[in-house]
Design an enzyme around this catalytic site. Structure first.
Site, PDB file in Angstrom:
ATOM      1  N   HIS A 132       2.424   5.068  -5.048  1.00  0.00           N
ATOM      2  CA  HIS A 132       2.486   5.403  -3.613  1.00  0.00           C
ATOM      3  C   HIS A 132       3.460   6.553  -3.386  1.00  0.00           C
ATOM      4  O   HIS A 132       3.155   7.505  -2.652  1.00  0.00           O
ATOM      5  CB  HIS A 132       2.904   4.159  -2.828  1.00  0.00           C
ATOM      6  CG  HIS A 132       3.277   4.427  -1.408  1.00  0.00           C
ATOM      7  ND1 HIS A 132       2.440   4.175  -0.345  1.00  0.00           N
ATOM      8  CD2 HIS A 132       4.426   4.914  -0.853  1.00  0.00           C
ATOM      9  CE1 HIS A 132       3.038   4.492   0.784  1.00  0.00           C
ATOM     10  NE2 HIS A 132       4.260   4.947   0.500  1.00  0.00           N
ATOM     11  N   GLU A 133       4.634   6.482  -4.008  1.00  0.00           N
ATOM     12  CA  GLU A 133       5.633   7.537  -3.808  1.00  0.00           C
ATOM     13  C   GLU A 133       5.154   8.863  -4.400  1.00  0.00           C
ATOM     14  O   GLU A 133       5.385   9.929  -3.826  1.00  0.00           O
ATOM     15  CB  GLU A 133       6.972   7.118  -4.428  1.00  0.00           C
ATOM     16  CG  GLU A 133       7.583   5.865  -3.807  1.00  0.00           C
ATOM     17  CD  GLU A 133       7.701   5.934  -2.295  1.00  0.00           C
ATOM     18  OE1 GLU A 133       7.840   7.058  -1.755  1.00  0.00           O
ATOM     19  OE2 GLU A 133       7.645   4.883  -1.640  1.00  0.00           O
ATOM     20  N   GLU A 203       1.721   7.238   5.885  1.00  0.00           N
ATOM     21  CA  GLU A 203       1.837   6.047   5.039  1.00  0.00           C
ATOM     22  C   GLU A 203       0.469   5.533   4.606  1.00  0.00           C
ATOM     23  O   GLU A 203       0.279   5.137   3.448  1.00  0.00           O
ATOM     24  CB  GLU A 203       2.616   4.953   5.774  1.00  0.00           C
ATOM     25  CG  GLU A 203       4.097   5.222   5.910  1.00  0.00           C
ATOM     26  CD  GLU A 203       4.774   5.453   4.562  1.00  0.00           C
ATOM     27  OE1 GLU A 203       4.541   4.665   3.616  1.00  0.00           O
ATOM     28  OE2 GLU A 203       5.519   6.443   4.453  1.00  0.00           O
TER      29      GLU A 203
END
Length: 284
Positions: A132-133, A203
């Site tokens: 995700h990062e 996000e």
């Protein structure tokens, strides 16, 4: 990429304009000019230095293959899958499970994870989080988040200056103290609204991108579920001291008290999990 550069430019322009409004309220036209110049200079400084400042705020310690082999090698594998240069890897000594990415571009990126998240999650779940990062890095929205965090902090400091030191208009008359108080309240809220205008959609995109990089959407879904449940009872002291950085984290690190609780920097975790489950179902 062009869409994110447009968002970054819009963000910078909006925040510089906000600096100008605050300057006009505390010092008339002269104050507005000084504040606009200050805001522009801050934008340039934030572009080059905001990542270093955020890492210092969290007392992040850089690690390598010898000091944190599992985390470092995990990030190296995921970066290769994503077609990204190897980012710098940091560990933050905080009990709350959380993580973030920073850096103005993929060539100058860094990812950071707390000791709490490394204790809480298993290998597969932590891999989902780091994917995700890295999706944030790949989408180049780390620049947006670090600049907005830096500038929001500067706006709060300028607003506090307005309250404690006041200002004068062009005629030399003191500014109404009520106006100064309103600036101190409304300016940080306006900065938060600017941040949130782009934060939530970012996000969702990083969740989707992380699922693609890792090839394991349910790992990230499981991680988000565990982090959400566990993080609620653990304060993250660096984030509480610098609430403008909350939107950088994978889960909102703030306790939710006070004014900060009125604004959500992240989508609801249940919705994020549902979307990841739908991606996993679509992949069969």
């Amino acid at each position: 990429m062009s869409g994110n550069w447009f968002k970054t430019t819009l963000l910078m322009a909006a925040i510089v304009a906000l600096f100008g409004v605050i300057g006009a309220m505390i010092g008339g036209k002269g104050g507005m000019l000084i504040a606009l110049l200050f805001g522009g200079a801050m934008n340039v400084w934030a572009y080059w230095n905001s990542d270093k400042m955020v890492l210092r705020m969290y007392n992040a310690q850089q690690v390598d293959a010898s000091t944190a082999p599992e985390l470092y090698n995990m990030v190296a594998e995921l970066a290769q899958r994503a077609g990204l240069p190897m980012p710098r890897v940091y560990v933050i000594h905080e009990d709350q499970p959380n993580a973030f990415a920073t850096g103005r571009n993929p060539e100058n990126a860094a990812v950071a994870a707390t000791t709490g998240i490394m204790r809480l999650l298993d290998y597969r779940e932590l891999r989902g989080v780091m994917a995700h990062e890295l999706a944030h890095v790949k989408h180049r929205d780390t620049l947006i988040s670090t600049i907005s965090a830096t500038m929001a902090g500067a706006i709060s400091a300028l607003a506090n200056f307005a309250v404690f030191f006041g200002g004068r208009d062009e005629a030399g008359h003191p500014v109404n103290p009520i106006a100064g108080i309103l600036v101190a309240i409304l300016a940080p809220l306006a900065a938060s609204l600017i941040q949130m205008a782009i934060s939530r959609a970012r996000e969702f995109e990083a969740d989707r991108g992380g699922a693609e990089i890792s090839g394991d959407p349910l790992a990230l879904a499981n991680a988000l579920y565990k982090i959400e449940r566990y993080a609620q009872g653990l304060p993250m002291y660096a984030a509480e001291a610098h609430p403008e950085t909350a939107q950088m984290m994978i889960i909102n690190p703030l306790s939710g008290g006070g004014v900060s609780g009125l604004f959500r920097t992240h989508p609801h975790t249940e919705e994020r999990i549902a979307r990841l489950q739908a991606i996993a179902a679509g992949h069969g």
